[in-house]
Design an enzyme around this catalytic site. Sequence first.
Site, PDB file in Angstrom:
ATOM      1  N   ARG A   1       0.857  -1.198   0.000  1.00  0.00           N
ATOM      2  CA  ARG A   1       0.000   0.000   0.000  1.00  0.00           C
ATOM      3  C   ARG A   1       0.890   1.244   0.000  1.00  0.00           C
ATOM      4  O   ARG A   1       1.083   1.886   1.044  1.00  0.00           O
ATOM      5  CB  ARG A   1      -0.927  -0.012   1.215  1.00  0.00           C
ATOM      6  CG  ARG A   1      -1.907  -1.176   1.217  1.00  0.00           C
ATOM      7  CD  ARG A   1      -2.686  -1.226   2.521  1.00  0.00           C
ATOM      8  NE  ARG A   1      -3.514  -2.418   2.607  1.00  0.00           N
ATOM      9  CZ  ARG A   1      -4.074  -2.849   3.726  1.00  0.00           C
ATOM     10  NH1 ARG A   1      -3.865  -2.191   4.860  1.00  0.00           N
ATOM     11  NH2 ARG A   1      -4.826  -3.935   3.729  1.00  0.00           N
TER      12      ARG A   1
ATOM     13  N   ASP B   1       2.402   4.882  -0.253  1.00  0.00           N
ATOM     14  CA  ASP B   1       1.859   6.171   0.173  1.00  0.00           C
ATOM     15  C   ASP B   1       1.785   7.149  -0.987  1.00  0.00           C
ATOM     16  O   ASP B   1       2.315   6.898  -2.077  1.00  0.00           O
ATOM     17  CB  ASP B   1       2.763   6.785   1.256  1.00  0.00           C
ATOM     18  CG  ASP B   1       2.664   6.064   2.580  1.00  0.00           C
ATOM     19  OD1 ASP B   1       1.637   5.428   2.838  1.00  0.00           O
ATOM     20  OD2 ASP B   1       3.640   6.145   3.359  1.00  0.00           O
TER      21      ASP B   1
ATOM     22  N   TYR C   1      12.601  -2.467  -1.970  1.00  0.00           N
ATOM     23  CA  TYR C   1      12.434  -1.030  -2.206  1.00  0.00           C
ATOM     24  C   TYR C   1      13.772  -0.382  -2.525  1.00  0.00           C
ATOM     25  O   TYR C   1      14.829  -0.816  -2.046  1.00  0.00           O
ATOM     26  CB  TYR C   1      11.852  -0.333  -0.973  1.00  0.00           C
ATOM     27  CG  TYR C   1      10.373  -0.566  -0.752  1.00  0.00           C
ATOM     28  CD1 TYR C   1       9.426   0.335  -1.237  1.00  0.00           C
ATOM     29  CD2 TYR C   1       9.926  -1.674  -0.038  1.00  0.00           C
ATOM     30  CE1 TYR C   1       8.079   0.125  -1.026  1.00  0.00           C
ATOM     31  CE2 TYR C   1       8.572  -1.889   0.176  1.00  0.00           C
ATOM     32  CZ  TYR C   1       7.652  -0.987  -0.324  1.00  0.00           C
ATOM     33  OH  TYR C   1       6.307  -1.193  -0.114  1.00  0.00           O
TER      34      TYR C   1
ATOM     35  N   ARG D   1      11.177   5.535   4.737  1.00  0.00           N
ATOM     36  CA  ARG D   1      11.381   6.981   4.712  1.00  0.00           C
ATOM     37  C   ARG D   1      12.013   7.475   6.008  1.00  0.00           C
ATOM     38  O   ARG D   1      12.805   8.424   6.004  1.00  0.00           O
ATOM     39  CB  ARG D   1      10.061   7.690   4.428  1.00  0.00           C
ATOM     40  CG  ARG D   1       9.561   7.502   2.986  1.00  0.00           C
ATOM     41  CD  ARG D   1       8.155   8.017   2.797  1.00  0.00           C
ATOM     42  NE  ARG D   1       8.075   9.434   3.135  1.00  0.00           N
ATOM     43  CZ  ARG D   1       6.923  10.089   3.253  1.00  0.00           C
ATOM     44  NH1 ARG D   1       5.752   9.454   3.076  1.00  0.00           N
ATOM     45  NH2 ARG D   1       6.919  11.371   3.563  1.00  0.00           N
TER      46      ARG D   1
END
Length: 245
Positions: free
Chosen positions: A50, A52, A111, A198
């Site tokens: 999911r 952002d 990622y 992040r």
Amino acid sequence: MPRYRLTLEYDGGPFVGWQRQAEGASVQASLEAAIEKLSGERVTVTGAGRTDAGVHALGQVAHFDLEKSFAPGKVRDALNFHLRPDPIAVLEAAEATGDFHARSSATSRHYLFRILNRRSPPALDRGRVWHVSPALDAEAMDAAARHLVGRHDFTTFRAAECQSQSPVKTLDRLTVSRRADEIHIEASARSFLHHQIRSFAGTLKLVGEGKWTPRDVKTALEARDRTACGPVSPPDGLYLTRVDY
């Protein structure tokens, strides 16, 4: 009832995120609208991650079920046609077994976080990298990242609104390397907490600037306290690159 698996690429800039919301465009809603145009059926599309608002994907995976059967190539091409002009591309469509689940069947998510580390701002990659002007020490950042690999309580690097039942996660990989003017942070795990990567990026930037030492990152992790975290980076440089099953 056939189940279809999609591999997707998208620019997260125009979207409120993957997940459908009451206001704002989402990747999920755009896909569901395109599927309805193809099939006449209203479906729910489930994604592996999911992402952002502002987060991009090079290899997001999703699945959905239809009453009608279509050749996978037709699904890919028709969805790409109906998705225009949204910056979403279906790279691959395939039939999946009935027990395949894009989210819960995943064994690892990968990622990439891109930092453009130069004085001049981006022209072509605006919105797709985090621009940091001061020179960063990638080797020090990588040394700090090693303290985060493994199974830990990541409360320090967890968003306040995170819905995960536990802050304990196993981080399989976190590396930092320089590629010309870019710093690449690469992370792999079965699952991540909300804003975890992040939070890593913002904290590791402090190390790269010489404001923190690698040991400070270990201390922040052990604090299990959100206030011990460095600043959360903007979403621009974050990409979901691959999902393993």
